[in-house]
Design an enzyme around this catalytic site. Sequence first.
Site, PDB file in Angstrom:
ATOM      1  N   ASP A 640     -89.778  99.194 -42.406  1.00 55.60           N
ATOM      2  CA  ASP A 640     -90.533 100.140 -41.585  1.00 55.60           C
ATOM      3  C   ASP A 640     -89.651 101.353 -41.289  1.00 55.60           C
ATOM      4  O   ASP A 640     -88.496 101.207 -40.864  1.00 55.60           O
ATOM      5  CB  ASP A 640     -90.954  99.465 -40.280  1.00 55.60           C
ATOM      6  CG  ASP A 640     -91.948 100.297 -39.498  1.00 55.60           C
ATOM      7  OD1 ASP A 640     -93.144 100.175 -39.757  1.00 55.60           O
ATOM      8  OD2 ASP A 640     -91.503 101.077 -38.631  1.00 55.60           O
ATOM      9  N   ILE A 641     -90.208 102.551 -41.507  1.00 56.37           N
ATOM     10  CA  ILE A 641     -89.443 103.773 -41.264  1.00 56.37           C
ATOM     11  C   ILE A 641     -89.305 103.988 -39.760  1.00 56.37           C
ATOM     12  O   ILE A 641     -90.303 103.954 -39.026  1.00 56.37           O
ATOM     13  CB  ILE A 641     -90.124 104.984 -41.925  1.00 56.37           C
ATOM     14  CG1 ILE A 641     -90.291 104.750 -43.431  1.00 56.37           C
ATOM     15  CG2 ILE A 641     -89.325 106.260 -41.675  1.00 56.37           C
ATOM     16  CD1 ILE A 641     -91.075 105.833 -44.145  1.00 56.37           C
ATOM     17  N   ASN A 648     -93.010 113.372 -37.884  1.00 55.90           N
ATOM     18  CA  ASN A 648     -94.259 114.094 -38.130  1.00 55.90           C
ATOM     19  C   ASN A 648     -94.523 115.142 -37.059  1.00 55.90           C
ATOM     20  O   ASN A 648     -95.007 116.245 -37.346  1.00 55.90           O
ATOM     21  CB  ASN A 648     -95.431 113.105 -38.184  1.00 55.90           C
ATOM     22  CG  ASN A 648     -95.474 112.316 -39.478  1.00 55.90           C
ATOM     23  OD1 ASN A 648     -94.946 112.745 -40.495  1.00 55.90           O
ATOM     24  ND2 ASN A 648     -96.103 111.144 -39.442  1.00 55.90           N
ATOM     25  N   HIS A 653     -97.281 116.471 -40.818  1.00 55.33           N
ATOM     26  CA  HIS A 653     -97.619 115.282 -41.601  1.00 55.33           C
ATOM     27  C   HIS A 653     -97.371 115.462 -43.095  1.00 55.33           C
ATOM     28  O   HIS A 653     -97.096 114.485 -43.799  1.00 55.33           O
ATOM     29  CB  HIS A 653     -99.082 114.897 -41.359  1.00 55.33           C
ATOM     30  CG  HIS A 653     -99.326 114.266 -40.036  1.00 55.33           C
ATOM     31  ND1 HIS A 653     -99.513 114.997 -38.889  1.00 55.33           N
ATOM     32  CD2 HIS A 653     -99.390 112.957 -39.663  1.00 55.33           C
ATOM     33  CE1 HIS A 653     -99.702 114.181 -37.871  1.00 55.33           C
ATOM     34  NE2 HIS A 653     -99.630 112.938 -38.311  1.00 55.33           N
ATOM     35  N   ASP A 657     -95.280 112.930 -45.295  1.00 59.91           N
ATOM     36  CA  ASP A 657     -95.684 112.299 -46.556  1.00 59.91           C
ATOM     37  C   ASP A 657     -94.570 112.400 -47.595  1.00 59.91           C
ATOM     38  O   ASP A 657     -94.307 111.452 -48.346  1.00 59.91           O
ATOM     39  CB  ASP A 657     -96.950 112.964 -47.092  1.00 59.91           C
ATOM     40  CG  ASP A 657     -98.169 112.665 -46.229  1.00 59.91           C
ATOM     41  OD1 ASP A 657     -98.078 111.783 -45.364  1.00 59.91           O
ATOM     42  OD2 ASP A 657     -99.202 113.334 -46.431  1.00 59.91           O
ATOM     43  N   GLU A 684     -96.060 103.848 -42.558  1.00 60.56           N
ATOM     44  CA  GLU A 684     -94.620 103.933 -42.857  1.00 60.56           C
ATOM     45  C   GLU A 684     -94.044 102.584 -43.236  1.00 60.56           C
ATOM     46  O   GLU A 684     -92.847 102.367 -43.169  1.00 60.56           O
ATOM     47  CB  GLU A 684     -93.872 104.489 -41.636  1.00 60.56           C
ATOM     48  CG  GLU A 684     -93.998 103.654 -40.384  1.00 60.56           C
ATOM     49  CD  GLU A 684     -95.126 104.094 -39.478  1.00 60.56           C
ATOM     50  OE1 GLU A 684     -94.961 104.042 -38.260  1.00 60.56           O
ATOM     51  OE2 GLU A 684     -96.185 104.496 -39.989  1.00 60.56           O
ATOM     52  N   ARG A 701     -79.151  92.059 -50.368  1.00 58.14           N
ATOM     53  CA  ARG A 701     -80.087  93.075 -50.841  1.00 58.14           C
ATOM     54  C   ARG A 701     -80.882  93.686 -49.694  1.00 58.14           C
ATOM     55  O   ARG A 701     -81.195  94.881 -49.705  1.00 58.14           O
ATOM     56  CB  ARG A 701     -81.032  92.484 -51.884  1.00 58.14           C
ATOM     57  CG  ARG A 701     -80.344  92.223 -53.224  1.00 58.14           C
ATOM     58  CD  ARG A 701     -81.319  91.749 -54.273  1.00 58.14           C
ATOM     59  NE  ARG A 701     -82.350  92.748 -54.546  1.00 58.14           N
ATOM     60  CZ  ARG A 701     -83.399  92.520 -55.320  1.00 58.14           C
ATOM     61  NH1 ARG A 701     -83.552  91.331 -55.888  1.00 58.14           N
ATOM     62  NH2 ARG A 701     -84.296  93.465 -55.532  1.00 58.14           N
TER      63      ARG A 701
END
Length: 773
Positions: A640-641, A648, A653, A657, A684, A701
């Site tokens: 999750d960002i 944004n 926005h 993107d 996100e 990883r």
Amino acid sequence: MPPDPDDQFHTDFDDSGRSYRSELWLILLVAISVLLIFHSYLLRVPPELVPLGPYFVVGVVIPMVLRWLSGAQSPIRRWSSALFIVAVYIDLAALMTARIVCIRHGLDVLPIIVPVAVLASLLVVQIRFAVLAPAVIAGFAGIAAAELLFLPIDSNRLFDLAASAAVLTVPLASARELERATRTAWQRRRRLSELTRTDALTGLPNRYALRQAFAELVSVPSGRLSVAIIDVDRFKAVNDRYGHAVGDDCLRAVGRYLSGRTDPGHEFIARLSGEEFVMLWHGLDTAEAIRRAEEIRSGIARLGLPVGCNGTLTVSIGIAALEDAADPAADPDTTWTDLLGAADAALYRAKCGGRDRIATAPALVSAAAIADGPAGPTPDTAAWRAPTDDDAAGLTASFWSLRLPPAVEQRFRDGFDAQGLPARRVIMAGLLAVCALIFVFQGSVLQMPADASLFGRLSLALGIMPPMAVALAVTFSTRLRPWSAHVFIACIAVIVTAQMVQRIVQLPKGYDVVPWLMPVSVLLSMSVVQIRYSMLLPATAVLLSGVCAAEVIAFPLTGNRVLALATAALMAAVTVRFAYRVERTRRLDWLGAEALAGQSRVDPMTGLPNRRQFTADLDAALRAAHASPRRRADGLLLVDIDRLKEFNDRFGHLAGDACIRRIGRCLAQQSPPGRGSVARLGGEEFALLLAERDEGLLQARAHNAVAEVAGLQIDAPAAGEVVTVSAGLAVISATDTAESAFARADRALYRAKRGGRNRAVVWLSDDSANLVD
């Protein structure tokens, strides 16, 4: 109200058939012209028929006009099939009248194969089976009635009618199968097209469908085009408190509300990404657009969806309008980007003003000079695009063959050959039934003398029915399925050879027990059972040449025989051409379906697999884990960002993107083929399936993916910071389901969020004590 799918299929099916009718009109026009030019050699017309000449000319001209009206250029589309059928019936009436008059005066100059061939043309112009079957049966009934009522009945005439019945009725089953297969392909492509244009979570149109709708609306002459971006307020708080599952439920509820409150005739609603939706209006002034937006804002607030620690979920809306939507000087892509940027800037003001409100762009924007969008990073181009005719460029079509690229040719062949099995089964079963009836009744009903009957039964029992039985049996064999088409052609060759031997032996004795139509109809059956064109063309050419050569060598060359040979050649050309077009359509449909199937599982913004594809991949990984628990270590990583909302709000926005796309590419590089896959779930959030030798490598990883995103150095809203991600890894066990694996990965993700972000948390098993930060 959307059109009924069944009616839409019938319309499309009939529309595609008009091009076949146009081709056949041209072919028949040439054939009739040749017949008229050489009529003095081909047709010895009795004097009694001369006064009827003007009527026959009219009988030729009117059907030709009707066939043209039934074709692709016809202004009367609705009645295309009916006009073609009427044209055929008029031809049959003229031909049977001429045949009866000639035979009654001792001149058999017009063989029955000619009217039968005209009636058989209905089988290759794609008429719906519900109309086709009664039309063919009624046409044959007319031919049979004319033969039996107005001409003397003998064994030869009965055999002619039996052969005509076979050449007309047996392929009807293939026509029904063709329509069924066409309907199945049409429905599959329609469904795939819907999936390609549909957001997997909410069921609303997606970003691609939105761009298509904008392109259509922006081309409408005059009128304003208004765009509203609808953004769910504080949606991160819902996810942070309740988890992504509840957040997804909230988005679905908002999507259902928007879908139920949208007028399809005047409005278009789509999910842009994450918690953002877009609505388009055409022809509304600013005041009306604001009124509709206010209805949506207040309606969503009344849904009572949860947000954060208290209160209910609300939305903020930014509106921008395009004054001249159809400005020819404007570039659609630039217009879309700038218009969306203006609406995004208005949305940002609504957010800054306290949320749960509406803001509009300062003024109407025109397509010729749209105000610049918000400042910030320039969005790059999405990897996904709309399907076009260029997607069919992989088809290589020539006079000799049709081929796809080697990588997919065999897959198409397997499916195409398998689709032809029912038709081959029906053809051979039908021919076996006809032969069985002839075998039993050739003496009593068909009035064959004993010596001719004995030879006929031997030919049927030893040379004709055994290859039919072999070809029929192969259609039921899974092991021999790849060779079904080859065996069918070989059996047709044996059957036709046996028929010609019997014809050559019996006809000089006066017994026409194998009319010319019989070997011709058997030979032409290859064209309606989905044998690949590269095999069908040489097989038809060789067999027809052999049959015609045998006919010419064995019997005197009369005008009647020349006309019969020419009609057979014309029928072969038409049916092979029909088979070519059917296969070409099948190949293009297959390519389109393959492209749509891939696109329906691709996220339109990033070009990565979407939620739909990832769900299928996860199910496959779980099945593998259940089948072989110790095979390897598999993991589900949710990414999750961090603070994308703030990003944004600062940059807009469109820049957000672009940020999502960059992070998606970075994560894709962490999942090379054979060691995992990555997908964008929406907003996100990304998901990765990881495959390693042990759990330690899975953990490494997960932490590496977080570090690589931070290494991109994407500017964050706060000065001196970069955009980061948080991640939660669930190691998949043999007892996991998709829901349990997602739940553990989601809990691990929010452990990472609460722990300060920019980190990964690993959940090794169902025991929460095994969380590793």
